[in-house]
Design an enzyme around this catalytic site. Structure first.
Site, PDB file in Angstrom:
ATOM      1  N   ASN A   9       0.881  -1.171   0.000  1.00 42.19           N
ATOM      2  CA  ASN A   9       0.000   0.000   0.000  1.00 42.19           C
ATOM      3  C   ASN A   9       0.911   1.211   0.000  1.00 42.19           C
ATOM      4  OD1 ASN A   9      -1.753   2.074   0.458  1.00 42.19           O
ATOM      5  ND2 ASN A   9      -2.375   1.413   2.524  1.00 42.19           N
ATOM      6  N   LYS A  11       0.198   4.214  -0.244  1.00 37.69           N
ATOM      7  CA  LYS A  11      -0.420   5.417   0.360  1.00 37.69           C
ATOM      8  C   LYS A  11      -0.184   6.618  -0.569  1.00 37.69           C
ATOM      9  CE  LYS A  11      -0.015   3.176   4.789  1.00 37.69           C
ATOM     10  NZ  LYS A  11       0.161   3.265   6.241  1.00 37.69           N
ATOM     11  N   HIS A  94      -9.297   1.644   4.933  1.00 35.01           N
ATOM     12  CA  HIS A  94      -8.028   1.744   5.663  1.00 35.01           C
ATOM     13  C   HIS A  94      -8.211   2.664   6.874  1.00 35.01           C
ATOM     14  CE1 HIS A  94      -3.859   2.678   6.585  1.00 35.01           C
ATOM     15  NE2 HIS A  94      -3.551   1.583   5.926  1.00 35.01           N
ATOM     16  N   GLU A  96      -6.466   4.944   7.991  1.00 39.94           N
ATOM     17  CA  GLU A  96      -6.201   6.365   7.713  1.00 39.94           C
ATOM     18  C   GLU A  96      -7.429   7.031   7.116  1.00 39.94           C
ATOM     19  OE1 GLU A  96      -2.637   5.600   5.504  1.00 39.94           O
ATOM     20  OE2 GLU A  96      -1.677   4.970   7.366  1.00 39.94           O
ATOM     21  N   GLU A 166      -5.286  -4.760  10.493  1.00 41.75           N
ATOM     22  CA  GLU A 166      -4.227  -3.779  10.705  1.00 41.75           C
ATOM     23  C   GLU A 166      -4.473  -3.052  12.024  1.00 41.75           C
ATOM     24  OE1 GLU A 166      -2.319  -2.649   6.646  1.00 41.75           O
ATOM     25  OE2 GLU A 166      -3.837  -1.194   7.152  1.00 41.75           O
ATOM     26  N   GLY A 172       2.769   2.354  10.725  1.00 39.48           N
ATOM     27  CA  GLY A 172       3.698   3.462  10.568  1.00 39.48           C
ATOM     28  C   GLY A 172       4.430   3.840  11.843  1.00 39.48           C
ATOM     29  N   SER A 212       3.643  -2.056  10.166  1.00 39.16           N
ATOM     30  CA  SER A 212       5.104  -2.127  10.340  1.00 39.16           C
ATOM     31  C   SER A 212       5.680  -3.488   9.959  1.00 39.16           C
ATOM     32  CB  SER A 212       5.502  -1.741  11.770  1.00 39.16           C
ATOM     33  OG  SER A 212       5.123  -0.405  12.041  1.00 39.16           O
TER      34      SER A 212
HETATM   35  P1  13P Z   1       3.213   0.456   7.544  1.00 38.42           P
HETATM   36  O1  13P Z   1       3.713  -0.840   6.944  1.00 38.42           O
HETATM   37  O2  13P Z   1       3.951   1.654   7.034  1.00 38.42           O
HETATM   38  O3  13P Z   1       3.141   0.389   9.031  1.00 38.42           O
HETATM   39  O4  13P Z   1       1.714   0.630   7.019  1.00 38.42           O
HETATM   40  C1  13P Z   1       0.845  -0.422   7.155  1.00 38.42           C
HETATM   41  C2  13P Z   1      -0.388  -0.080   6.433  1.00 38.42           C
HETATM   42  O5  13P Z   1      -1.123   0.795   6.829  1.00 38.42           O
HETATM   43  C3  13P Z   1      -0.674  -0.813   5.191  1.00 38.42           C
HETATM   44  O6  13P Z   1      -1.949  -0.526   4.732  1.00 38.42           O
END
Ligand code: 13P
Length: 255
Positions: A9, A11, A94, A96, A166, A172, A212
Site C-alpha cells: 500500500n 499510500k 483503511h 487512515e 491492521e 507506521g 510495520s
Molecule cells: P506500515 O507498513 O507503514 O506500518 O503501514 C501499514 C499499512 O497501513 C498498510 O496498509
C-alpha cells in the site's frame, strides 16, 4: 495449503515517474515469486502501473473507490473507472481513511459492495486502536467492524474479498504486533467470519496482517497459522525490501 498474498500500500507516495522507476526495479525481483503480489498505488499512478505490469505476475490495486457508479461526487472515483483501467484490487476502509476522512463501517460496506459489483476484489481493512486494545475492547471493535462492514455481503461475494487486519497502533509506528498477537487477533476475526459464513468459507478467506511489516519480521509473521499475507506500507516503497517480504515465505523457497 494457501499461498500468501503480499500487497504493498503505497499510500500517498510516488509521482508517476517515481512509480515507474519503483515498478521497473521491483518486477524482476519478484518475477519468480511463490506468492501473489499486489501493488496498491495512488490513482495517478494506476495507468502506468497497469501498463508496466501487463503480462507479469504483479497485480495492481487502488486505495479507495466510491460506492456510486457516477454522479455529482467531486473528487471521487467510481469502481467501474478502476475496472476499465485494468485495476484488479482496491483497498477499502483503511484506518487512515477512517481516521482522517470520515470513513465508517457503513461507508466501508457500501464501497465494498460497489467494488464487488464492478468486478474488483476489495482488500477490506479492520483493526483496533491502541486505546481500544488497552481498554480490553479489541474483540468488541473487531466484531463491530465485521458485523457492520460485511452486513449484507453474500458468501459468494466473500470469495472475492481479502481482509486486512491492521491494528492502528502498529501502522507506521515501527511497533509491529508480535507474531502471536497478530495470529490470535486474526484467528478471532476468522471465527467471526466462520460464525457468519461457515467454517469452509472462513478458512478459505485470506486475512492479511498489516502494521510495520518489514523484511526483518515478515518471515515470522507469515509462518503463523492464520496469517495469509501482508499489507505493507513503508517497506513497500523500497523494491528490495518489498521483494524480500514477498520471498520470505515459504522460508525454504518451496511450497
Ligand atoms: P506500515 O507498513 O507503514 O506500518 O503501514 C501499514 C499499512 O497501513 C498498510 O496498509
Amino acid at each position: 495449503m494457501k499461498n500468501k498474498i503480499i500487497a504493498g500500500n503505497w499510500k500517498m507516495n510516488k509521482t508517476r515517474a517515481e512509480a515507474e522507476a519503483l515498478l521497473k526495479e521491483l518486477l524482476p525481483l519478484v518475477a519468480d515469486a511463490a506468492n501473489t503480489v499486489i501493488v496498491c498505488v495512488p490513482y495517478t499512478d494506476l495507468y502506468s502501473a497497469v501498463e508496466l505490469t501487463r503480462g507479469t505476475n504483479v497485480h495492481v490495486g487502488a486505495q479507495n473507490c466510491h460506492w456510486k457508479e457516477s454522479g455529482a461526487f467531486t473528487g471521487e472515483i467510481a469502481p467501474s473507472m478502476l475496472k476499465e483501467l485494468g485495476v484488479e484490487y482496491v483497498v477499502i476502509g483503511h484506518s487512515e481513511r477512517r481516521t482522517y476522512f470520515g470513513e465508517t463501517d457503513g461507508t466501508v460496506l457500501a464501497r465494498t459492495k460497489a467494488a464487488l459489483a464492478a468486478g474488483l476484489k476489495p482488500i477490506v481493512c479492520i483493526g483496533e486502536t491502541l486505546a481500544e486494545r488497552q481498554s480490553g475492547r479489541m474483540e468488541e471493535v473487531l466484531t463491530r467492524q465485521v458485523t457492520e462492514g460485511f452486513k449484507d455481503v453474500t458468501a459468494e461475494q466473500l470469495a472475492d474479498v481479502i481482509v486486512a487486519y491492521e491494528p492502528v497502533w502498529a501502522i507506521g509506528t515501527g511497533v509491529t504486533a508480535t507474531d502471536e498477537q497478530a495470529n490470535s487477533a486474526i484467528k478471532f476475526v476468522r471465527k467471526l467470519f466462520a460464525d457468519k459464513y461457515g467454517k469452509a468459507a472462513a478458512d478459505a478467506l485470506y486475512i492479511q496482517y498489516g502494521g510495520s511489516m518489514n523484511d526483518a519480521n515478515a518471515a515470522g509473521l507469515l509462518a503463523m497459522s492464520d496469517i495469509d499475507g501482508g499489507l505493507i506500507g513503508g517497506a513497500s516503497l523500497v523494491a528490495a525490501k518489498f521483494a524480500a517480504i514477498v520471498h520470505s515465505y515459504p522460508s525454504d523457497g518451496k511450497r
